[in-house]
Motif scaffolding. Structure first.
Motif, PDB file in Angstrom:
ATOM      1  N   ALA A  35      33.484  49.216  24.902  1.00 22.89           N
ATOM      2  CA  ALA A  35      34.244  49.964  24.312  1.00 22.89           C
ATOM      3  C   ALA A  35      34.363  48.814  23.356  1.00 22.89           C
ATOM      4  N   ASP A  36      34.778  49.146  22.334  1.00 25.19           N
ATOM      5  CA  ASP A  36      35.001  47.579  21.978  1.00 25.19           C
ATOM      6  C   ASP A  36      35.895  46.690  21.862  1.00 25.19           C
ATOM      7  N   PRO A  37      35.256  45.687  22.473  1.00 21.99           N
ATOM      8  CA  PRO A  37      36.219  44.429  22.777  1.00 21.99           C
ATOM      9  C   PRO A  37      37.225  44.273  21.964  1.00 21.99           C
ATOM     10  N   SER A  38      38.080  44.843  20.574  1.00 22.13           N
ATOM     11  CA  SER A  38      38.337  44.501  19.633  1.00 22.13           C
ATOM     12  C   SER A  38      39.504  45.609  19.962  1.00 22.13           C
ATOM     13  N   GLN A  39      39.169  46.982  20.425  1.00 20.64           N
ATOM     14  CA  GLN A  39      39.976  47.844  20.678  1.00 20.64           C
ATOM     15  C   GLN A  39      40.980  47.289  21.789  1.00 20.64           C
ATOM     16  N   THR A  40      42.035  46.525  21.738  1.00 19.88           N
ATOM     17  CA  THR A  40      42.782  45.551  22.750  1.00 19.88           C
ATOM     18  C   THR A  40      43.245  47.050  24.041  1.00 19.88           C
ATOM     19  N   ALA A  73      26.514  42.730  33.095  1.00 22.82           N
ATOM     20  CA  ALA A  73      26.447  42.209  32.055  1.00 22.82           C
ATOM     21  C   ALA A  73      27.988  42.320  31.526  1.00 22.82           C
ATOM     22  N   GLN A  74      28.609  43.300  31.413  1.00 24.00           N
ATOM     23  CA  GLN A  74      29.524  44.093  30.792  1.00 24.00           C
ATOM     24  C   GLN A  74      30.593  43.734  31.516  1.00 24.00           C
ATOM     25  N   LEU A  75      30.642  43.771  32.992  1.00 27.96           N
ATOM     26  CA  LEU A  75      31.208  44.285  34.180  1.00 27.96           C
ATOM     27  C   LEU A  75      31.620  42.552  34.189  1.00 27.96           C
ATOM     28  N   ARG A  76      30.430  41.662  34.029  1.00 30.16           N
ATOM     29  CA  ARG A  76      31.059  40.437  34.113  1.00 30.16           C
ATOM     30  C   ARG A  76      31.303  39.389  32.854  1.00 30.16           C
ATOM     31  N   ILE A  77      31.126  40.417  31.704  1.00 28.54           N
ATOM     32  CA  ILE A  77      32.497  39.572  31.485  1.00 28.54           C
ATOM     33  C   ILE A  77      33.588  40.288  31.421  1.00 28.54           C
ATOM     34  N   LEU A  78      34.029  41.551  31.866  1.00 25.38           N
ATOM     35  CA  LEU A  78      35.015  41.783  32.076  1.00 25.38           C
ATOM     36  C   LEU A  78      35.970  40.757  32.997  1.00 25.38           C
ATOM     37  N   ALA A  79      35.298  40.493  33.655  1.00 28.39           N
ATOM     38  CA  ALA A  79      35.608  39.701  34.593  1.00 28.39           C
ATOM     39  C   ALA A  79      35.895  38.468  34.600  1.00 28.39           C
ATOM     40  N   HIS A  80      35.153  37.703  33.533  1.00 28.10           N
ATOM     41  CA  HIS A  80      34.941  36.837  33.006  1.00 28.10           C
ATOM     42  C   HIS A  80      36.824  36.478  32.238  1.00 28.10           C
ATOM     43  N   GLU A  81      36.730  38.178  31.635  1.00 28.19           N
ATOM     44  CA  GLU A  81      38.279  37.940  30.685  1.00 28.19           C
ATOM     45  C   GLU A  81      39.750  37.648  31.572  1.00 28.19           C
ATOM     46  N   ILE A  82      38.870  38.335  33.246  1.00 30.78           N
ATOM     47  CA  ILE A  82      40.245  38.185  33.664  1.00 30.78           C
ATOM     48  C   ILE A  82      40.866  36.818  34.378  1.00 30.78           C
ATOM     49  N   GLY A  83      39.510  36.000  34.523  1.00 28.72           N
ATOM     50  CA  GLY A  83      39.587  35.346  34.741  1.00 28.72           C
ATOM     51  C   GLY A  83      40.603  33.901  34.066  1.00 28.72           C
ATOM     52  N   SER A  84      39.763  34.124  32.980  1.00 26.10           N
ATOM     53  CA  SER A  84      40.394  33.035  31.786  1.00 26.10           C
ATOM     54  C   SER A  84      41.930  33.897  31.227  1.00 26.10           C
ATOM     55  N   LEU A 109      40.746  49.201  30.829  1.00 27.25           N
ATOM     56  CA  LEU A 109      39.761  48.512  31.958  1.00 27.25           C
ATOM     57  C   LEU A 109      39.901  46.999  32.392  1.00 27.25           C
ATOM     58  N   ARG A 110      40.677  46.422  31.937  1.00 27.06           N
ATOM     59  CA  ARG A 110      40.644  45.271  32.962  1.00 27.06           C
ATOM     60  C   ARG A 110      41.580  45.562  34.603  1.00 27.06           C
ATOM     61  N   ALA A 111      42.584  46.339  34.336  1.00 24.44           N
ATOM     62  CA  ALA A 111      43.681  46.901  34.845  1.00 24.44           C
ATOM     63  C   ALA A 111      42.863  47.298  35.964  1.00 24.44           C
ATOM     64  N   ALA A 112      41.720  48.714  35.814  1.00 24.40           N
ATOM     65  CA  ALA A 112      40.859  48.670  36.570  1.00 24.40           C
ATOM     66  C   ALA A 112      39.750  47.942  37.715  1.00 24.40           C
ATOM     67  N   LEU A 113      39.932  47.213  36.682  1.00 28.98           N
ATOM     68  CA  LEU A 113      38.574  46.673  36.608  1.00 28.98           C
ATOM     69  C   LEU A 113      39.332  44.920  38.584  1.00 28.98           C
ATOM     70  N   ARG A 114      40.552  44.602  37.628  1.00 30.67           N
ATOM     71  CA  ARG A 114      41.191  44.430  38.780  1.00 30.67           C
ATOM     72  C   ARG A 114      41.999  44.951  39.867  1.00 30.67           C
TER      73      ARG A 114
END
Lengths: 142, 210
Positions: free
Chosen positions: B134-139, A88-99, B145-150
């Motif tokens: 990780a706390d979402p506010s820790q930008t 679920a956390q990965l999913r939220i992360l993916a949504h952040e990338i998408g938006s 994380l986003r870079a890794a997932l990308r």
């Protein structure tokens, strides 16, 4: 590359844990699952089926028996419980990338690409202007 | 047919005109990097992404009069780019031979690298993923994380990648995603399951190794 692709499936690379961090499940857990898991197996349930159901759950609500099997396995396997939360956390992360929240300055058009696009745009502008004026002059005589 | 001569003359006039007109397009071009960043995780290579951005801006120039100013220019451009990306996916479906992993409209074999034959986990599936707490506010952490997932998304096999992008990044409804990806409704769950597990394994590996 961290994984190799074989026939469209990503498989873990041959030496997955250089530092031995990717350990097997603890012995205690495996023993408990051996006993409690009998009930689980009777329901034709396993960590694999659980993970599949957990994934399906993002697409549609589970049906009665599916939900029962899901809940029972959820209750006895802490690894699957945590795993579901991580997904679920990965999913939220993916949504952040998408938006488009993902605005790091890493990706920029190369100078060459900018130049190419600029030329293409100028050409398109010419074509659009030309089309309009040609259309206008066509209509006049008619 | 009779338009041809007219088109030719205006084409010749253009040779002189672009210098005067280019300023007009700079405001469109200013969105180029943002568009590229939108396209990159959605198509798997940079050249294609740049081509799509170019197509988008060219269309934007041609249709400029249609831009009503109700939304921001960025939103309008992203809307065009989105259509271009869907077109690109459709093209990919028609030319499956051009992609390295062949027919991507069917899930591959049924074996599972992550489970034993009894269906138990081979290894702990959550090692290394504590970072996701990780706390979402820790930008800063969040953007890492986003870079890794990308990175992981960009390295999914073509078939899985397309389905995952349509469903999760574009956030299409299941039926619409199936249609756009050209797969049967029944296999959607299998595709997404594989893609999610592949991403999980990839993220895990990234953190375990670092």
């Amino acid at each position: 590359m961290h994984a190799e692709e074989v026939g469209g499936v990503v498989r873990p690379a041959a030496a997955p844990d250089p530092q031995g961090k990717m350990r097997r499940l603890p012995l205690f857990h495996r023993c408990v699952m051996g006993f409690v898991g009998l009930f689980d197996r009777w329901l034709q349930m396993s960590c694999r089926s659980f993970t599949r159901l957990a994934s399906v759950r993002h697409e549609r609500p589970l049906r009665g028996p599916e939900r029962l099997r899901h809940t029972l396995h959820w209750a006895i396997c802490r690894f699957c419980r945590l795993q579901e939360r991580r997904m679920a956390q990965l999913r939220i992360l993916a949504h952040e990338i998408g938006s488009g929240l993902d605005d790091d300055g890493r990706a920029e058009l190369s100078a060459e690409a900018v130049e190419r696009i600029r030329r293409a745009m100028a050409q398109a502008a010419g074509r659009a202007g030309g089309g309009a004026s040609a259309g206008g002059s066509e209509r006049d005589p008619g | 047919m009779s338009e041809r001569p007219g088109g030719l003359t205006t084409g010749a006039m253009d040779e002189r005109e672009p210098s005067g007109r280019s300023d007009e397009h700079e405001d469109l071009l200013a969105h180029g990097n943002a568009l590229l960043r939108y396209a990159l995780p959605r198509v798997r290579d940079r050249c294609t992404a740049e081509d799509l951005v170019q197509d988008t801006l060219v269309v934007a120039v041609a249709k400029r009069s249609e831009f009503a100013g109700e939304s921001s220019m960025r939103t309008w451009l992203v809307g065009i780019l989105r259509h271009k990306i869907l077109d690109h996916y459709r093209w990919q479906q028609r030319h499956p031979g051009d992609q390295p992993d062949g027919d991507a409209t069917r899930p591959a074999d049924d074996s599972d690298p992550w489970f034993t034959s009894l269906g138990d986990w081979r290894t702990d599936p959550n090692v290394g993923l504590e970072v996701l707490d990780a706390d979402p506010s820790q930008t800063l952490e969040r953007s890492q994380l986003r870079a890794a997932l990308r990175f992981c998304i960009e390295h999914l096999p073509a078939g899985l990648h397309r389905v995952f992008v349509l469903r999760e990044l574009e956030d299409l409804e299941p039926d619409a995603a199936c249609e756009a990806a050209g797969i049967a409704r029944d296999s959607l769950a299998v595709f997404l399951y594989r893609a999610r597990q592949a991403l999980r394994a990839c993220m895990q590996k990234k953190w375990v190794e670092s």
